[in-house]
Design a protein around this motif. Structure first.
Motif, PDB file in Angstrom:
ATOM      1  N   UNK A  19      66.073  32.655  26.673  1.00  0.00           N
ATOM      2  CA  UNK A  19      65.816  31.394  25.966  1.00  0.00           C
ATOM      3  C   UNK A  19      64.909  30.483  26.785  1.00  0.00           C
ATOM      4  N   UNK A  20      65.102  30.470  28.107  1.00  0.00           N
ATOM      5  CA  UNK A  20      64.278  29.600  28.958  1.00  0.00           C
ATOM      6  C   UNK A  20      62.817  30.053  28.970  1.00  0.00           C
ATOM      7  N   UNK A  21      62.594  31.345  28.785  1.00  0.00           N
ATOM      8  CA  UNK A  21      61.217  31.821  28.614  1.00  0.00           C
ATOM      9  C   UNK A  21      60.557  31.134  27.429  1.00  0.00           C
ATOM     10  N   UNK A  22      61.295  31.073  26.326  1.00  0.00           N
ATOM     11  CA  UNK A  22      60.774  30.441  25.113  1.00  0.00           C
ATOM     12  C   UNK A  22      60.527  28.952  25.350  1.00  0.00           C
ATOM     13  N   UNK A  23      61.490  28.298  26.001  1.00  0.00           N
ATOM     14  CA  UNK A  23      61.347  26.864  26.285  1.00  0.00           C
ATOM     15  C   UNK A  23      60.120  26.611  27.147  1.00  0.00           C
ATOM     16  N   UNK A  24      59.976  27.385  28.217  1.00  0.00           N
ATOM     17  CA  UNK A  24      58.858  27.192  29.134  1.00  0.00           C
ATOM     18  C   UNK A  24      57.506  27.444  28.502  1.00  0.00           C
ATOM     19  N   UNK A  25      57.464  28.327  27.508  1.00  0.00           N
ATOM     20  CA  UNK A  25      56.207  28.641  26.831  1.00  0.00           C
ATOM     21  C   UNK A  25      55.901  27.678  25.699  1.00  0.00           C
ATOM     22  N   UNK A  26      56.933  27.175  25.030  1.00  0.00           N
ATOM     23  CA  UNK A  26      56.695  26.384  23.821  1.00  0.00           C
ATOM     24  C   UNK A  26      56.683  24.877  24.038  1.00  0.00           C
ATOM     25  N   UNK A  27      57.511  24.372  24.946  1.00  0.00           N
ATOM     26  CA  UNK A  27      57.574  22.922  25.140  1.00  0.00           C
ATOM     27  C   UNK A  27      56.218  22.329  25.533  1.00  0.00           C
ATOM     28  N   UNK A  28      55.475  22.934  26.479  1.00  0.00           N
ATOM     29  CA  UNK A  28      54.161  22.351  26.804  1.00  0.00           C
ATOM     30  C   UNK A  28      53.202  22.322  25.614  1.00  0.00           C
ATOM     31  N   UNK A  29      53.398  23.218  24.642  1.00  0.00           N
ATOM     32  CA  UNK A  29      52.534  23.263  23.451  1.00  0.00           C
ATOM     33  C   UNK A  29      53.169  22.509  22.282  1.00  0.00           C
ATOM     34  N   UNK A 108      68.920  26.534  35.619  1.00  0.00           N
ATOM     35  CA  UNK A 108      68.292  26.479  34.300  1.00  0.00           C
ATOM     36  C   UNK A 108      66.993  25.693  34.340  1.00  0.00           C
ATOM     37  N   UNK A 109      67.034  24.536  34.981  1.00  0.00           N
ATOM     38  CA  UNK A 109      65.824  23.722  35.115  1.00  0.00           C
ATOM     39  C   UNK A 109      64.724  24.491  35.829  1.00  0.00           C
ATOM     40  N   UNK A 110      65.067  25.126  36.936  1.00  0.00           N
ATOM     41  CA  UNK A 110      64.067  25.813  37.751  1.00  0.00           C
ATOM     42  C   UNK A 110      63.512  27.047  37.051  1.00  0.00           C
ATOM     43  N   UNK A 115      58.324  29.341  34.378  1.00  0.00           N
ATOM     44  CA  UNK A 115      57.548  29.802  33.226  1.00  0.00           C
ATOM     45  C   UNK A 115      56.405  28.849  32.919  1.00  0.00           C
ATOM     46  N   UNK A 116      56.717  27.566  32.789  1.00  0.00           N
ATOM     47  CA  UNK A 116      55.696  26.604  32.366  1.00  0.00           C
ATOM     48  C   UNK A 116      54.604  26.445  33.410  1.00  0.00           C
ATOM     49  N   UNK A 117      54.978  26.480  34.694  1.00  0.00           N
ATOM     50  CA  UNK A 117      53.967  26.264  35.729  1.00  0.00           C
ATOM     51  C   UNK A 117      53.087  27.499  35.918  1.00  0.00           C
ATOM     52  N   UNK A 118      53.673  28.690  35.805  1.00  0.00           N
ATOM     53  CA  UNK A 118      52.867  29.907  35.912  1.00  0.00           C
ATOM     54  C   UNK A 118      51.924  30.063  34.722  1.00  0.00           C
ATOM     55  N   UNK A 119      52.399  29.672  33.549  1.00  0.00           N
ATOM     56  CA  UNK A 119      51.605  29.851  32.334  1.00  0.00           C
ATOM     57  C   UNK A 119      50.557  28.761  32.161  1.00  0.00           C
ATOM     58  N   UNK A 120      50.957  27.500  32.370  1.00  0.00           N
ATOM     59  CA  UNK A 120      50.061  26.383  32.059  1.00  0.00           C
ATOM     60  C   UNK A 120      49.735  25.504  33.272  1.00  0.00           C
ATOM     61  N   UNK A 121      50.315  25.810  34.439  1.00  0.00           N
ATOM     62  CA  UNK A 121      50.210  24.934  35.612  1.00  0.00           C
ATOM     63  C   UNK A 121      50.648  23.524  35.240  1.00  0.00           C
ATOM     64  N   UNK A 122      51.800  23.455  34.578  1.00  0.00           N
ATOM     65  CA  UNK A 122      52.312  22.187  34.066  1.00  0.00           C
ATOM     66  C   UNK A 122      53.829  22.160  34.176  1.00  0.00           C
ATOM     67  N   UNK A 123      54.366  21.030  34.632  1.00  0.00           N
ATOM     68  CA  UNK A 123      55.811  20.809  34.642  1.00  0.00           C
ATOM     69  C   UNK A 123      56.087  19.722  33.612  1.00  0.00           C
ATOM     70  N   UNK A 124      56.600  20.106  32.427  1.00  0.00           N
ATOM     71  CA  UNK A 124      56.713  19.154  31.310  1.00  0.00           C
ATOM     72  C   UNK A 124      57.707  18.023  31.588  1.00  0.00           C
ATOM     73  N   UNK A 125      57.296  16.799  31.247  1.00  0.00           N
ATOM     74  CA  UNK A 125      58.193  15.650  31.362  1.00  0.00           C
ATOM     75  C   UNK A 125      59.428  15.828  30.495  1.00  0.00           C
ATOM     76  N   UNK A 126      59.256  16.455  29.314  1.00  0.00           N
ATOM     77  CA  UNK A 126      60.387  16.619  28.391  1.00  0.00           C
ATOM     78  C   UNK A 126      61.513  17.417  29.031  1.00  0.00           C
ATOM     79  N   UNK A 127      61.145  18.430  29.811  1.00  0.00           N
ATOM     80  CA  UNK A 127      62.159  19.265  30.461  1.00  0.00           C
ATOM     81  C   UNK A 127      62.888  18.471  31.547  1.00  0.00           C
TER      82      UNK A 127
END
Length: 257
Positions: A19-29, A108-110, A115-127
């Protein structure tokens, strides 16, 4: 019984990791709350339940989509294994103490950050904002000693990274700064300094290896989030033991000079 609990937490961790894979990929988008089910990012075929079994589906499908045969990123099974391992290890360390909840939230947070940082080089504020109140509550019910350590830790984590960003003129990102502020609440002032030390150490060593192997280019930015993740986990699980070892070794050396 202990082994059964460890297996249980590992399995639950891999499920959450999926599930965290999905969160890390979708939240930034900004796609997280769409009703769309999981799909192949290449052919966009909706995945069946047996294609979503953590780790095993990747192995059975040999790392490829069953429909278009495109390669599936290794991030998926690695994050599932990461979450499963640290869920189980958290139980091994803390058992059914309240600190176990803190460890599971931190893991869970980490996992999402990886995922988000490797994919987008971004750490989302929402997370970060989602996990922040839970971690604060965890520290209220499972406080550090002294009680003000999480407050000072959050300030040190945030301000230290802010200073580095100013001095280096953007050498690190604002997401890293906010993440260290949140981590300071969990780790306290000593732990967040250790986390920064280990993060920098891992980043320097691994970055040098990647450069020497020409896996990355010299001027190409490398996401720092994964180094923060493992630096923080090192400080959280092993910080006290490492500090005790270092201090005892240091004084023993001085005594025998």
């Amino acid at each position: 019984m202990q082994i059964l609990y460890l297996i249980y937490f590992f399995i639950i961790g891999t499920v959450f990791g999926s599930f965290y894979n999905v969160v890390g990929l979708r939240v930034p988008k900004k796609q997280m709350f769409q009703s769309e089910r999981s799909y192949c990012p290449h052919c966009r075929h909706t995945l069946s339940w047996y294609e979503l079994i953590p780790v095993f589906s990747y192995i059975i499908q040999r790392g490829k989509c069953r429909h278009c045969k495109a390669k599936i990123s290794m991030i998926y099974p690695l994050v599932e294994l990461f979450t499963g391992f640290f869920f189980a290890y958290s139980f091994y360390v803390f058992g059914f103490q309240f600190e176990l909840i803190t460890a599971l939230f931190l893991t869970s947070l980490l996992a999402i950050i990886i995922v988000s940082d490797l994919k987008y080089m971004l750490i989302p504020n929402q997370v970060l904002l989602f996990f922040l109140p839970f971690l604060i509550v965890c520290r209220i019910f499972s406080p550090l000693d002294p009680w003000w350590s999480p407050i000072v830790g959050a300030l040190i984590g945030y301000l230290l990274l802010a200073l580095i960003i100013i001095v280096s003129r953007g050498g690190m990102g604002g997401g890293d700064m906010k993440l260290f502020g949140v981590l300071g609440i969990v780790l306290g002032y000593k732990g967040v300094l250790l986390a920064f030390f280990f993060s920098t150490l891992y980043g320097t060593v691994i970055g040098a290896i990647l450069l020497s192997l020409k896996i990355v280019e010299r001027k190409k930015p490398i996401p720092f989030g994964p180094f923060i993740v493992f630096g923080s986990l090192t400080a959280y699980f092993f910080g006290d033991a490492l500090v005790h070892w270092y201090v005892s070794t240091f004084f023993y050396t001085l005594k025998n000079i």
